[in-house]
Design a protein around this motif. Structure first.
Motif, PDB file in Angstrom:
ATOM      1  N   TYR A 130       0.878  -1.175   0.000  1.00 43.41           N
ATOM      2  CA  TYR A 130       0.000   0.000   0.000  1.00 43.41           C
ATOM      3  C   TYR A 130       0.907   1.213   0.000  1.00 43.41           C
ATOM      4  N   THR A 131       1.198   1.698  -1.198  1.00 46.74           N
ATOM      5  CA  THR A 131       2.157   2.788  -1.276  1.00 46.74           C
ATOM      6  C   THR A 131       1.804   3.760  -2.388  1.00 46.74           C
ATOM      7  N   GLY A 132       2.181   4.996  -2.152  1.00 50.03           N
ATOM      8  CA  GLY A 132       2.046   6.026  -3.162  1.00 50.03           C
ATOM      9  C   GLY A 132       3.383   6.670  -3.454  1.00 50.03           C
ATOM     10  N   GLY A 133       4.453   5.897  -3.294  1.00 50.71           N
ATOM     11  CA  GLY A 133       5.782   6.454  -3.523  1.00 50.71           C
ATOM     12  C   GLY A 133       6.149   7.450  -2.451  1.00 50.71           C
ATOM     13  N   SER A 134       6.750   8.554  -2.844  1.00 49.94           N
ATOM     14  CA  SER A 134       7.216   9.549  -1.883  1.00 49.94           C
ATOM     15  C   SER A 134       6.130  10.549  -1.498  1.00 49.94           C
ATOM     16  N   ARG A 135       4.944  10.461  -2.114  1.00 47.75           N
ATOM     17  CA  ARG A 135       3.869  11.422  -1.843  1.00 47.75           C
ATOM     18  C   ARG A 135       3.123  11.013  -0.580  1.00 47.75           C
ATOM     19  N   GLN A 136       3.805  11.096   0.562  1.00 52.09           N
ATOM     20  CA  GLN A 136       3.256  10.608   1.810  1.00 52.09           C
ATOM     21  C   GLN A 136       2.107  11.467   2.337  1.00 52.09           C
ATOM     22  N   GLU A 137       1.990  12.692   1.840  1.00 52.88           N
ATOM     23  CA  GLU A 137       0.918  13.551   2.342  1.00 52.88           C
ATOM     24  C   GLU A 137      -0.424  13.242   1.684  1.00 52.88           C
ATOM     25  N   VAL A 138      -0.426  12.450   0.627  1.00 58.38           N
ATOM     26  CA  VAL A 138      -1.641  12.117  -0.105  1.00 58.38           C
ATOM     27  C   VAL A 138      -1.833  10.604  -0.070  1.00 58.38           C
ATOM     28  N   ASP A 139      -3.042  10.169   0.270  1.00 58.19           N
ATOM     29  CA  ASP A 139      -3.331   8.732   0.260  1.00 58.19           C
ATOM     30  C   ASP A 139      -3.651   8.326  -1.174  1.00 58.19           C
ATOM     31  N   MET A 140      -2.600   8.102  -1.951  1.00 57.69           N
ATOM     32  CA  MET A 140      -2.760   7.778  -3.359  1.00 57.69           C
ATOM     33  C   MET A 140      -3.460   6.438  -3.560  1.00 57.69           C
ATOM     34  N   ALA A 141      -3.258   5.511  -2.635  1.00 64.49           N
ATOM     35  CA  ALA A 141      -3.758   4.148  -2.832  1.00 64.49           C
ATOM     36  C   ALA A 141      -5.229   3.985  -2.453  1.00 64.49           C
ATOM     37  N   GLY A 142      -5.680   4.740  -1.452  1.00 67.43           N
ATOM     38  CA  GLY A 142      -7.047   4.550  -0.989  1.00 67.43           C
ATOM     39  C   GLY A 142      -7.862   5.817  -0.890  1.00 67.43           C
ATOM     40  N   GLY A 143      -7.207   6.972  -0.949  1.00 65.83           N
ATOM     41  CA  GLY A 143      -7.910   8.236  -0.759  1.00 65.83           C
ATOM     42  C   GLY A 143      -8.300   8.937  -2.035  1.00 65.83           C
ATOM     43  N   VAL A 144      -7.797   8.455  -3.164  1.00 60.08           N
ATOM     44  CA  VAL A 144      -8.136   9.054  -4.460  1.00 60.08           C
ATOM     45  C   VAL A 144      -9.312   8.281  -5.045  1.00 60.08           C
TER      46      VAL A 144
END
Length: 284
Positions: A130-144
């Motif tokens: 469960y990762t979005g790379g270095s964009r830790q401030e955005v939940d790329m995997a579950g919040g988009v």
């Protein structure tokens, strides 16, 4: 009358003495609440992922997901702090690291691209990556939450309830993991167990699998996906930018790319490249 006055005077005197004694009595000591204990999150192999003593920064999306799941299971964060809990998550340390490395090498040089990789074990519903790379401030995997590409939805014509008009990358991953599991839907989970500092078990995951369609339908979907070019023998959907979703019998993986304003996409085949390199590295 004098007798009455003497009685009243005695009562006043007694009241005064009682008041004085009460006033002189010391207040009971205020017992401070116990200091919060360390809460530790571990990867599935027992290595450390995160600690509440690491700092007061905002926890990354993955850590927030873990605590949200525990809160829904009636194991709130405050109780974890009181018991000094150790939370064993489902996240595979190696797979998580491989996904972040692949994203960093292939996607982050391209400007303003947000990329997520999620991976689920179809047999258990455990979220392994469960990762979005270095964009830790955005939940790329579950919040988009966005509209899946038509190609992503097309395989579910026979089981339309598995897909919705808008979905997160994790939602899409769950749908494909259900097919990989032969039609058994499992809610994604991030926690294997929770143990207090004294060794007592506070929470343990159970299988939440629910058959939603037959294996014959799952096998037909899988056979059709394996015929698509670029899947290298796995079942996957290609040519559905910004998505790539697919699975092997052991692992369902979804890649999603979010284009920010001014994003430069050098290769629309990037989701497939990331997906294939992740699987190849894990198999190597």
């Amino acid at each position: 009358m004098k007798s009455l006055l003497r009685v009243l005077g005695a009562l006043v005197l007694v009241s005064g003495i009682v008041a004085y004694v009460v006033w002189q009595r010391p207040e009971p000591p205020v017992i401070p609440p116990p200091a919060p204990k360390e809460v530790v999150l571990q990867y599935a192999d027992g290595s450390k992922m995160w600690s509440s003593f690491d700092g007061g920064f905002r926890p990354p999306p993955l850590v927030s997901k873990v605590f949200r799941e525990l809160d829904q299971a009636k194991v709130p964060y405050d109780s974890l702090r009181v018991s000094g809990a150790v939370v064993r998550t489902t996240i595979d340390a190696r797979a998580q690291s491989v996904a972040a490395t692949v994203i960093g090498r292939l996607a982050e040089p391209q400007r303003k691209l947000g990329v997520s990789v999620t991976a689920i074990d179809p047999a258990s519903g455990a979220v392994l990556v469960y990762t979005g790379g270095s964009r830790q401030e955005v939940d790329m995997a579950g919040g988009v939450i966005t509209t899946p590409s038509p190609g992503i939805v097309e395989p579910f014509a026979a089981v339309p309830d598995l897909v919705q008009p808008t979905m997160s990358p994790l939602d899409v991953n769950v749908a494909y993991a259900t097919v990989a599991a032969g039609g058994v839907l499992r809610e994604p989970r991030f926690v294997n167990s929770v143990t207090a500092a004294d060794g007592s078990v506070l929470h343990k995951a159970i299988d939440n699998g629910k058959p939603v369609f037959g294996r014959d339908i799952a096998d037909r979907i899988t056979a059709g996906l394996k015929e698509k070019a670029g899947c290298n023998g796995a079942a996957c959907v290609t040519g559905a930018y910004p998505w790539l979703a697919g699975y092997t019998p052991e692992l369902a993986v979804t890649v999603f790319i979010l284009e920010q304003a001014g994003a430069v996409v050098d290769d629309p085949d990037l989701p497939r490249v990331i997906w294939q390199e992740f699987l190849a590295t894990m198999a190597g």
